[in-house]
Design a protein around this motif. Structure first.
Motif, short mmCIF file in Angstrom:
data_model
loop_
_atom_site.label_atom_id
_atom_site.label_comp_id
_atom_site.label_asym_id
_atom_site.label_seq_id
_atom_site.Cartn_x
_atom_site.Cartn_y
_atom_site.Cartn_z
N VAL A 116 8.60 19.95 -1.30
CA VAL A 116 8.30 19.95 -2.73
C VAL A 116 7.18 18.96 -3.03
N GLY A 117 7.23 17.79 -2.38
CA GLY A 117 6.18 16.80 -2.59
C GLY A 117 4.82 17.29 -2.12
N SER A 118 4.79 18.00 -1.01
CA SER A 118 3.53 18.54 -0.50
C SER A 118 2.91 19.52 -1.48
N VAL A 119 3.73 20.40 -2.02
CA VAL A 119 3.23 21.35 -3.03
C VAL A 119 2.76 20.61 -4.27
N LEU A 122 13.84 12.33 15.37
CA LEU A 122 12.65 13.16 15.58
C LEU A 122 12.50 14.21 14.49
N VAL A 123 13.61 14.74 14.00
CA VAL A 123 13.54 15.73 12.92
C VAL A 123 13.15 15.08 11.60
N LEU A 124 13.70 13.90 11.32
CA LEU A 124 13.48 13.25 10.03
C LEU A 124 12.11 12.59 9.90
N LEU A 125 11.58 12.02 10.99
CA LEU A 125 10.35 11.22 10.89
C LEU A 125 9.18 11.97 10.23
N PRO A 126 8.82 13.17 10.71
CA PRO A 126 7.68 13.84 10.06
C PRO A 126 7.99 14.25 8.62
N LEU A 127 9.26 14.40 8.29
CA LEU A 127 9.61 14.78 6.91
C LEU A 127 9.45 13.59 5.97
N VAL A 128 9.96 12.42 6.38
CA VAL A 128 9.87 11.26 5.49
C VAL A 128 8.46 10.67 5.47
N GLN A 129 7.64 10.98 6.49
CA GLN A 129 6.27 10.47 6.53
C GLN A 129 5.24 11.55 6.25
N GLY A 150 0.81 -1.20 0.00
CA GLY A 150 0.00 0.00 0.00
C GLY A 150 0.85 1.25 0.00
N PRO A 151 0.21 2.42 -0.03
CA PRO A 151 0.97 3.69 -0.05
C PRO A 151 1.92 3.85 1.12
N SER A 152 1.48 3.44 2.33
CA SER A 152 2.35 3.57 3.50
C SER A 152 3.58 2.68 3.37
N GLY A 153 3.38 1.45 2.89
CA GLY A 153 4.50 0.54 2.70
C GLY A 153 5.49 1.05 1.68
N LEU A 154 4.98 1.57 0.57
CA LEU A 154 5.86 2.12 -0.46
C LEU A 154 6.65 3.31 0.07
N GLN A 155 5.99 4.14 0.88
CA GLN A 155 6.68 5.29 1.46
C GLN A 155 7.84 4.84 2.34
N TRP A 156 7.64 3.78 3.10
CA TRP A 156 8.71 3.28 3.97
C TRP A 156 9.82 2.61 3.18
N VAL A 157 9.49 1.97 2.06
CA VAL A 157 10.52 1.41 1.20
C VAL A 157 11.44 2.52 0.70
N LEU A 158 10.84 3.65 0.37
CA LEU A 158 11.61 4.78 -0.17
C LEU A 158 12.32 5.56 0.92
N SER A 159 11.58 5.92 1.97
CA SER A 159 12.12 6.84 2.98
C SER A 159 12.83 6.15 4.13
N GLY A 160 12.52 4.86 4.37
CA GLY A 160 13.20 4.16 5.45
C GLY A 160 14.69 4.09 5.24
N GLN A 179 3.50 12.50 3.68
CA GLN A 179 2.28 12.15 2.95
C GLN A 179 1.43 11.12 3.68
N GLN A 180 2.00 10.41 4.63
CA GLN A 180 1.27 9.33 5.30
C GLN A 180 0.70 9.76 6.64
N TRP A 181 1.37 10.66 7.34
CA TRP A 181 0.88 11.13 8.63
C TRP A 181 0.10 12.42 8.41
N ARG A 182 -1.17 12.33 8.45
CA ARG A 182 -2.02 13.50 8.22
C ARG A 182 -2.12 14.35 9.49
N GLY A 183 -2.46 15.62 9.32
CA GLY A 183 -2.63 16.51 10.45
C GLY A 183 -1.35 17.26 10.79
N ALA A 184 -1.51 18.33 11.58
CA ALA A 184 -0.39 19.20 11.91
C ALA A 184 0.42 18.73 13.11
N ALA A 185 -0.12 17.77 13.88
CA ALA A 185 0.56 17.35 15.11
C ALA A 185 1.94 16.75 14.84
#
Length: 480
Positions: free
Chosen positions: A420-423, A216-223, A42-52, A225-231
């Motif tokens: 860039v991905g968010s935009v 802690l700095v990298l996690l919200p950046l690499v995730q 799924g999308p989350s798995g693909l994101q972790w393949v790329l960003s992990g 598209q998968q972690w929704r919300g501002a928290a």
């Protein structure tokens, strides 16, 4: 200092390993559709393949660099490369998304062990006036590996088929990694006494604080598209707080023993501004290939191979100027980096103009010349900037200094892909599938990162010129 005959083969071994590990940052991009189909990821798995991979890569760079400084780089290099080769084989044999993600996490950590040793070896094997050429070759490897990854990945998928071709994206590392490990053990210099006696124990608290802070700095950046919300963005100030604690600990620990990273390196203007330029440039540079691959494959319907071929002009341009930039950097200094940044910004701006007039299937052809210009500029940025950034670093701290420099680049790359991905995805949703418009909007943000890096390069050039003028006045004979 190694003799001239031995050090060049040793450098070649290091460059091959650097190419392999950096290639895996981008080669997977074009394989994601095939992985999704074959493993039902799924999308989350693909994101972790790329960003992990990027995540664990960035986590271990500094402690691995420091460990190599103290205990000798050959053993650390060989162990890291062997682990990278084994984890590549495991990734290729993956039978499930979880298996592939685990292998990618190990693969990224192994890459983070290998890479700082390469820059450290250049510092160790070559005297300061000689380092331009080997750093030029390393810069060429960095630029080419990142840009040629999609091309090689697309070719492998085309040859082996969409169902199994993605496996060869990982398997290709095995026949290269095994002999390279053997040559490394034979050719690289053994343990060197780079640490101070009685003071070179591993700074475990420093390693832990740095690792948690970077995570802690990298996690919200690499995730992103998968972690929704501002928290999720609360992780970043938390990470910066931990990194501030790391700085305080290193300052205190460094009075008694050898820390994982000497904060005094940030007292060197060349190192501090060079690291900032690297962070900002990689934020724009890496993100381009991320959205470019999505645009060509999903937006325009091209194959993975065509998507890879379309990025080739950038790779060729980068290869053409990287080694040349390394040879002339000592003559021109940071203005050479500024020139390269201007060329990159102009080239990417020309890509936007070309897409405005040819937004559809002819896009790869009209983007070729602008991408070539951007690549020529990139070759004048990566190599000279790395050479200048590490020019004043003592050999005993070369590995940890290179590790911190590359950690900044990994953070920059993650931030760039997130921003860039968010935009890109926001514009895609707003225009209901307007791929060309989304890609142009993403390019604006990428160019913005490049221009901020240009400001830092110009500032460093101005400060260097002012310092040189001041030294001239101080050493000039008094009148009369």
């Amino acid at each position: 200092m190694a003799d001239d005959v031995r050090r060049w083969p040793a450098l070649a071994v290091g460059l091959v390993a650097a190419f392999m590990t950096l290639l895996d940052v981008s080669i997977v991009n074009v394989a994601l559709p095939s992985i999704e189909t074959a493993l039902r990821a799924g999308p989350s798995g693909l994101q972790w393949v790329l960003s992990g991979y990027a995540l664990t890569f960035g986590l271990v760079l500094v402690p691995a660099g420091r460990f190599g400084d103290v205990h000798g780089r050959r053993t650390v290099f060989v162990v890291g490369l062997a682990l990278f080769t084994l984890s590549s084989a495991a990734a290729g044999a993956a039978a499930s998304p979880a298996w592939l993600i685990a292998a990618r996490l190990v693969q990224g950590a192994a890459a983070g062990v290998v890479n700082p040793q390469v820059a450290g070896l250049i510092q160790q094997l070559f005297r300061p006036p000689e380092r331009g050429r080997p750093f030029g070759m390393l810069g060429a490897v960095i630029g080419i590996s990142t840009a040629v990854g999609p091309l090689l990945g697309g070719a492998l998928i085309a040859l082996a088929g969409t169902q199994q071709g993605w496996r060869w994206v990982f398997y290709v590392n095995v026949p290269v990694g095994v002999p390279t490990s053997l040559f490394a053990w034979r050719l690289l210099p053994g343990r060197a006494a780079t640490g101070r006696p009685g003071r070179s124990g591993l700074d475990l608290v420093g390693v832990a604080l740095l690792g948690v802070g970077v995570l802690l700095v990298l996690l919200p950046l690499v995730q992103d598209q998968q972690w929704r919300g501002a928290a999720k963005w609360l992780f970043i100030p938390a990470g910066l707080t931990v990194l501030a604690g790391f700085a305080g600990w290193e300052h205190r620990y460094g009075r008694r023993r050898e820390p994982v990273f000497r904060l005094t390196l940030f007292g060197l203007r060349s190192y501090t501004l060079g690291a900032l330029i690297g962070l900002l440039y990689f934020a724009g540079f890496t993100a381009i290939f991320f959205v470019f691959s999505l645009f060509l494959q999903f937006g325009l319907g091209y194959s993975a191979l065509v998507a890879g071929v379309s990025i080739t002009p950038f790779a060729l341009g980068s290869a053409a100027t990287a080694a040349f930039g390394g040879r002339i950097v000592n003559r021109f200094g940071r203005p050479l980096v500024a020139t390269g940044l201007v060329m990159v910004a102009i080239g990417l701006g020309a890509v936007m103009v070309a897409l405005h007039f040819v937004p559809g299937r002819g896009a790869p052809l009209v983007m070729a010349a602008p991408l070539l210009m951007a690549g020529l500029g990139s070759g004048l940025v990566i190599t000279p900037n790395q050479t200048l950034t590490l020019s004043e670093v003592p050999v005993a701290q070369a590995g940890s200094a290179a590790g911190m420099l590359q950690t900044g680049q990994r953070i920059g790359a993650a931030a760039g892909i997130a921003g860039v991905g968010s935009v890109f995805f926001s514009a895609l949703a707003a225009t209901h599938g307007g791929w060309s418009r989304a890609f142009r909007d993403a390019l604006v943000i990428a160019i913005g990162f490049v221009l901020v890096a240009l400001v830092a390069a110009v500032a460093d050039s101005a400060l260097h010129h002012r310092a040189a003028r001041r030294r001239e006045r101080e050493t000039a004979p008094a009148p009369g």
